[in-house]
Design a protein around this motif. Structure first.
Motif, PDB file in Angstrom:
ATOM      1  N   ARG A  61       3.909   5.687  -2.965  1.00 52.35           N
ATOM      2  CA  ARG A  61       3.213   5.211  -4.159  1.00 52.35           C
ATOM      3  C   ARG A  61       2.320   4.020  -3.836  1.00 52.35           C
ATOM      4  O   ARG A  61       1.207   3.897  -4.349  1.00 52.35           O
ATOM      5  CB  ARG A  61       4.230   4.831  -5.252  1.00 52.35           C
ATOM      6  N   LEU A  62       2.801   3.125  -2.970  1.00 53.04           N
ATOM      7  CA  LEU A  62       2.001   1.956  -2.589  1.00 53.04           C
ATOM      8  C   LEU A  62       0.733   2.379  -1.863  1.00 53.04           C
ATOM      9  O   LEU A  62      -0.358   1.854  -2.121  1.00 53.04           O
ATOM     10  CB  LEU A  62       2.837   1.021  -1.715  1.00 53.04           C
ATOM     11  N   ARG A  63       0.844   3.343  -0.958  1.00 52.12           N
ATOM     12  CA  ARG A  63      -0.339   3.821  -0.234  1.00 52.12           C
ATOM     13  C   ARG A  63      -1.351   4.454  -1.181  1.00 52.12           C
ATOM     14  O   ARG A  63      -2.562   4.296  -1.012  1.00 52.12           O
ATOM     15  CB  ARG A  63       0.074   4.830   0.836  1.00 52.12           C
ATOM     16  N   GLY A  64      -0.851   5.146  -2.209  1.00 52.98           N
ATOM     17  CA  GLY A  64      -1.754   5.743  -3.188  1.00 52.98           C
ATOM     18  C   GLY A  64      -2.543   4.689  -3.949  1.00 52.98           C
ATOM     19  O   GLY A  64      -3.729   4.873  -4.241  1.00 52.98           O
ATOM     20  N   ILE A  65      -1.911   3.566  -4.246  1.00 49.30           N
ATOM     21  CA  ILE A  65      -2.596   2.477  -4.943  1.00 49.30           C
ATOM     22  C   ILE A  65      -3.651   1.845  -4.039  1.00 49.30           C
ATOM     23  O   ILE A  65      -4.756   1.515  -4.484  1.00 49.30           O
ATOM     24  CB  ILE A  65      -1.566   1.420  -5.402  1.00 49.30           C
ATOM     25  N   LEU A  66      -3.333   1.676  -2.767  1.00 50.72           N
ATOM     26  CA  LEU A  66      -4.257   1.044  -1.829  1.00 50.72           C
ATOM     27  C   LEU A  66      -5.521   1.870  -1.612  1.00 50.72           C
ATOM     28  O   LEU A  66      -6.532   1.341  -1.142  1.00 50.72           O
ATOM     29  CB  LEU A  66      -3.562   0.804  -0.490  1.00 50.72           C
ATOM     30  N   ARG A  67      -5.491   3.156  -1.951  1.00 50.10           N
ATOM     31  CA  ARG A  67      -6.673   4.006  -1.813  1.00 50.10           C
ATOM     32  C   ARG A  67      -7.628   3.862  -2.997  1.00 50.10           C
ATOM     33  O   ARG A  67      -8.708   4.455  -2.987  1.00 50.10           O
ATOM     34  CB  ARG A  67      -6.251   5.474  -1.691  1.00 50.10           C
ATOM     35  N   VAL A  72      -6.673  -2.195  -6.404  1.00 49.21           N
ATOM     36  CA  VAL A  72      -6.502  -3.262  -5.421  1.00 49.21           C
ATOM     37  C   VAL A  72      -7.063  -4.581  -5.963  1.00 49.21           C
ATOM     38  O   VAL A  72      -6.416  -5.632  -5.887  1.00 49.21           O
ATOM     39  CB  VAL A  72      -7.191  -2.884  -4.097  1.00 49.21           C
ATOM     40  N   VAL A  73      -8.266  -4.518  -6.528  1.00 48.20           N
ATOM     41  CA  VAL A  73      -8.881  -5.722  -7.103  1.00 48.20           C
ATOM     42  C   VAL A  73      -8.055  -6.242  -8.278  1.00 48.20           C
ATOM     43  O   VAL A  73      -7.837  -7.460  -8.420  1.00 48.20           O
ATOM     44  CB  VAL A  73     -10.328  -5.427  -7.541  1.00 48.20           C
ATOM     45  N   ALA A  74      -7.568  -5.326  -9.122  1.00 46.65           N
ATOM     46  CA  ALA A  74      -6.794  -5.725 -10.293  1.00 46.65           C
ATOM     47  C   ALA A  74      -5.502  -6.431  -9.882  1.00 46.65           C
ATOM     48  O   ALA A  74      -5.122  -7.458 -10.483  1.00 46.65           O
ATOM     49  CB  ALA A  74      -6.485  -4.516 -11.157  1.00 46.65           C
ATOM     50  N   THR A  75      -4.815  -5.915  -8.867  1.00 47.05           N
ATOM     51  CA  THR A  75      -3.586  -6.575  -8.424  1.00 47.05           C
ATOM     52  C   THR A  75      -3.885  -7.930  -7.786  1.00 47.05           C
ATOM     53  O   THR A  75      -3.082  -8.862  -7.898  1.00 47.05           O
ATOM     54  CB  THR A  75      -2.822  -5.690  -7.423  1.00 47.05           C
ATOM     55  N   ALA A  76      -5.053  -8.066  -7.135  1.00 47.66           N
ATOM     56  CA  ALA A  76      -5.435  -9.362  -6.561  1.00 47.66           C
ATOM     57  C   ALA A  76      -5.682 -10.387  -7.669  1.00 47.66           C
ATOM     58  O   ALA A  76      -5.237 -11.539  -7.576  1.00 47.66           O
ATOM     59  CB  ALA A  76      -6.674  -9.203  -5.688  1.00 47.66           C
ATOM     60  N   VAL A  77      -6.380  -9.965  -8.725  1.00 53.69           N
ATOM     61  CA  VAL A  77      -6.628 -10.861  -9.861  1.00 53.69           C
ATOM     62  C   VAL A  77      -5.310 -11.240 -10.529  1.00 53.69           C
ATOM     63  O   VAL A  77      -5.081 -12.407 -10.881  1.00 53.69           O
ATOM     64  CB  VAL A  77      -7.576 -10.190 -10.869  1.00 53.69           C
ATOM     65  N   ALA A  78      -4.428 -10.258 -10.692  1.00 50.19           N
ATOM     66  CA  ALA A  78      -3.119 -10.536 -11.284  1.00 50.19           C
ATOM     67  C   ALA A  78      -2.350 -11.535 -10.424  1.00 50.19           C
ATOM     68  O   ALA A  78      -1.676 -12.437 -10.949  1.00 50.19           O
ATOM     69  CB  ALA A  78      -2.326  -9.235 -11.433  1.00 50.19           C
ATOM     70  N   THR A 177       7.398  -2.223  -8.769  1.00 54.74           N
ATOM     71  CA  THR A 177       7.648  -2.718  -7.414  1.00 54.74           C
ATOM     72  C   THR A 177       6.367  -2.812  -6.601  1.00 54.74           C
ATOM     73  O   THR A 177       6.121  -3.809  -5.914  1.00 54.74           O
ATOM     74  CB  THR A 177       8.656  -1.806  -6.691  1.00 54.74           C
ATOM     75  N   SER A 178       5.528  -1.777  -6.683  1.00 55.66           N
ATOM     76  CA  SER A 178       4.265  -1.805  -5.927  1.00 55.66           C
ATOM     77  C   SER A 178       3.368  -2.938  -6.411  1.00 55.66           C
ATOM     78  O   SER A 178       2.737  -3.640  -5.613  1.00 55.66           O
ATOM     79  CB  SER A 178       3.533  -0.468  -6.069  1.00 55.66           C
ATOM     80  N   GLY A 179       3.290  -3.128  -7.728  1.00 56.24           N
ATOM     81  CA  GLY A 179       2.452  -4.186  -8.265  1.00 56.24           C
ATOM     82  C   GLY A 179       2.903  -5.564  -7.814  1.00 56.24           C
ATOM     83  O   GLY A 179       2.091  -6.389  -7.372  1.00 56.24           O
TER      84      GLY A 179
END
Length: 308
Positions: A61-67, A72-78, A177-179
Motif C-alpha cells: 500500500r505504501l508503494r502504491g501511494i509513492l507512485r 506524496v505532496v499532500a503527506t509532505a504538507v500534512a 499507517t502509511s500516512g
C-alpha cells in the motif's frame, strides 16, 4: 454490535485521555528542551511506523501511494503542519502555557468549521454561525481582559485545523499507517538537523541525564503512536458524532493539569474567556447532535485524527 461499540468507546476514551495527560509526560522530560523533544519524537515515531509498515500487505500500500505525486505532496504538507502543531504544543508545555494550549484544542472544532467555509465553500447552519461568533468574542475577551494575545492557542488550533483539512482532501486514498509513516519520513531530515543544532549549542540530553530520563525519552515514539492507534480502533466502531463530543476530554484534562498540578495563573479575565468558549462549544455540540439525528444514525461529520 453493542460489545463492539463498547470496545470502540473505550479505545476512543483511552486515546483522548492519553492526549490529555501528554503535558505531564513532557514536563518529566526536563532538562531536555522542546526542540530536542520534537526531533526525537519524529525519529522514534518513524522507527515504530517502519516496524508496522513491514507487516504483510502494508508495504504494498505504501508503494502504491509513492507512485502518486499528489498524495506524496499532500503527506509532505500534512507532515509540516503536524510538525508545527507538535512544536507549539511542546513549547507551550515547557514555558508554562498549558492552559492556553488547552484553549486551542477547545476552539479547534470551530476553527475546523471556519476552514470548511473559507476553503471548501461549505455552508454554516445558523447555530454554527453563533458558535463561531462566540469563539471570536472569547478571543477578544482574552486579549483585552488578560492583555496577552493567545498566539499559542491559535497556533495549535489552526495548525491542526489545516492538518485536518489536508487529511480530508487525501481521504481514503492513504491508510492511517502509511500516512503517518510518510509524514514522519518527510520530517526526518528536519529532525536530524534540529538534533545537530541542539548538539552544537546546548548539547543533547539523551543519555546524559540518567537512565530513567533516557528511558522516558525513548518512549516518545510509543507515546505518539499509542493514542493514534487507539483512536483509529475507536473511530471504526462508534458514530463520529460521539468522537466529536468525546474529544473535549483532552483540553479539559489539560486545563485541569495547568490549574491544579502546574499551578498556572487563572485570573477572572481568563475564566471569562473560557466560559464564552464553553458556551460556544455547547451551541456547536447541540447543533452537531441535532444534525446527526436528521441523517442516518451512524453518519455524522467528526474530527480528524489527532497527532499531538
Amino acid at each position: 454490535m453493542p460489545g463492539d461499540r463498547l470496545t470502540g468507546a473505550l479505545c476512543a476514551l483511552g486515546a483522548y485521555a492519553l492526549w490529555g495527560v501528554l503535558p505531564l509526560y513532557f514536563v518529566l522530560l526536563e532538562p531536555t528542551g522542546p526542540w530536542e523533544v520534537v526531533a526525537w519524537r519524529i525519529l522514534l515515531s518513524l522507527l515504530l511506523y517502519a516496524v508496522l509498515i513491514a507487516l504483510p500487505g502494508r508495504w504494498r500500500r505504501l508503494r502504491g501511494i509513492l507512485r502518486q505525486p499528489r498524495l506524496v505532496v499532500a503527506t509532505a504538507v500534512a507532515g509540516v503542519l503536524i510538525y508545527v502543531n507538535w512544536q507549539i504544543f511542546v513549547i507551550a508545555t515547557f514555558t508554562g502555557h498549558v492552559i492556553q494550549m488547552s484553549l486551542g484544542y477547545f476552539i479547534n472544532p470551530i476553527v475546523t468549521v471556519m476552514l470548511g467555509v473559507l476553503v471548501l465553500r461549505e455552508r454554516l447552519r445558523p447555530l454554527q454561525w453563533v458558535a463561531v461568533a462566540l469563539a471570536v468574542l472569547a478571543t477578544l475577551v482574552l486579549v483585552l481582559g488578560y492583555g496577552v494575545f493567545p498566539w499559542l492557542a491559535l497556533g495549535v488550533a489552526f495548525s491542526f485545523g489545516f492538518y485536518g483539512l489536508v487529511k480530508k482532501t487525501i481521504g481514503a486514498d492513504v491508510d492511517v499507517t502509511s500516512g503517518l509513516t510518510l509524514e514522519s519520513l518527510w520530517l526526518a531530515p528536519l529532525a536530524i538537523a534540529q538534533l545537530v543544532a541542539v548538539a552544537l549549542t546546548t548539547g543533547l540530553t539523551f543519555g546524559s541525564a540518567g537512565p530513567g530520563h533516557a528511558a522516558l525519552l525513548a518512549m516518545a515514539g510509543v507515546v505518539t503512536a499509542a493514542p493514534l492507534m487507539l483512536f483509529a480502533a475507536g473511530a471504526r466502531r462508534v458514530p463520529l458524532v460521539v468522537l466529536g463530543i468525546a474529544q473535549f476530554i483532552t483540553p479539559t484534562t489539560q486545563l485541569l493539569i495547568g490549574v491544579v498540578i502546574l499551578d498556572e495563573p487563572m485570573p477572572p479575565e481568563r475564566w471569562a474567556g473560557f466560559a464564552i468558549v464553553w458556551l460556544a462549544l455547547a451551541v456547536f455540540t447541540t447543533d452537531a447532535v441535532t444534525a446527526s439525528r436528521r441523517r442516518a444514525p451512524d453518519v455524522a461529520p467528526g474530527p480528524p485524527i489527532r497527532q499531538e
